[in-house]
Motif scaffolding. Structure first.
Motif, PDB file in Angstrom:
ATOM      1  N   GLY A   8       1.135  -1.246   0.037  1.00 50.06           N
ATOM      2  CA  GLY A   8       0.034  -0.042  -0.043  1.00 50.06           C
ATOM      3  C   GLY A   8       0.953   1.230  -0.170  1.00 50.06           C
ATOM      4  N   VAL A  12       0.636   4.045  -2.932  1.00 54.09           N
ATOM      5  CA  VAL A  12       0.530   5.599  -2.786  1.00 54.09           C
ATOM      6  C   VAL A  12       1.587   6.286  -3.581  1.00 54.09           C
ATOM      7  CG1 VAL A  12       0.368   7.491  -1.049  1.00 54.09           C
ATOM      8  CG2 VAL A  12      -0.742   5.258  -0.767  1.00 54.09           C
ATOM      9  N   ARG A  13       2.916   5.834  -3.417  1.00 57.95           N
ATOM     10  CA  ARG A  13       3.832   6.492  -4.082  1.00 57.95           C
ATOM     11  C   ARG A  13       3.533   6.703  -5.464  1.00 57.95           C
ATOM     12  NH1 ARG A  13       7.275  10.422  -1.935  1.00 57.95           N
ATOM     13  NH2 ARG A  13       9.347   9.471  -2.854  1.00 57.95           N
ATOM     14  N   GLY A  16       0.553   8.602  -6.703  1.00 58.70           N
ATOM     15  CA  GLY A  16       0.544   9.950  -6.942  1.00 58.70           C
ATOM     16  C   GLY A  16       1.399  10.571  -8.052  1.00 58.70           C
ATOM     17  N   SER A  31      -7.867   2.076 -11.048  1.00 56.91           N
ATOM     18  CA  SER A  31      -7.565   1.219  -9.713  1.00 56.91           C
ATOM     19  C   SER A  31      -8.904   0.633  -9.636  1.00 56.91           C
ATOM     20  CB  SER A  31      -7.328   2.550  -8.762  1.00 56.91           C
ATOM     21  OG  SER A  31      -6.461   3.065  -8.961  1.00 56.91           O
ATOM     22  N   GLY A  64      -4.093   1.514  -1.688  1.00 57.33           N
ATOM     23  CA  GLY A  64      -3.097   2.283  -0.944  1.00 57.33           C
ATOM     24  C   GLY A  64      -3.212   3.650  -1.275  1.00 57.33           C
TER      25      GLY A  64
END
Length: 64
Positions: A8, A12-13, A16, A31, A64
């Motif tokens: 997760g 997220v990294r 983004g 997603s 995530g």
């Protein structure tokens, strides 16, 4: 749970950066598609532990 959390963080990294590059609408749609496919394949977890870890990782990456 550890796999889900670690993947997760990675999701997220990368999510983004992908949203900045391709736009949030495309990334959210992608997603949702990947998450739906992962949930559809969850019954395979009972027969294959390796597939289970891969699916849980994918769920963590996407959510995530």
């Amino acid at each position: 749970m550890l796999v889900l959390g670690l993947i997760g963080v990675l999701g997220v990294r990368l999510g983004g950066h992908a949203a900045d590059k391709w736009g949030t609408r495309r990334i959210i749609l992608l997603s949702i598609i990947v998450l739906a496919a992962s949930f559809a394949l969850l019954p395979l977890m009972a027969t294959s532990p390796i597939m289970g870890v891969a699916l849980v990782g994918r769920l963590g990456f996407v959510s995530g």
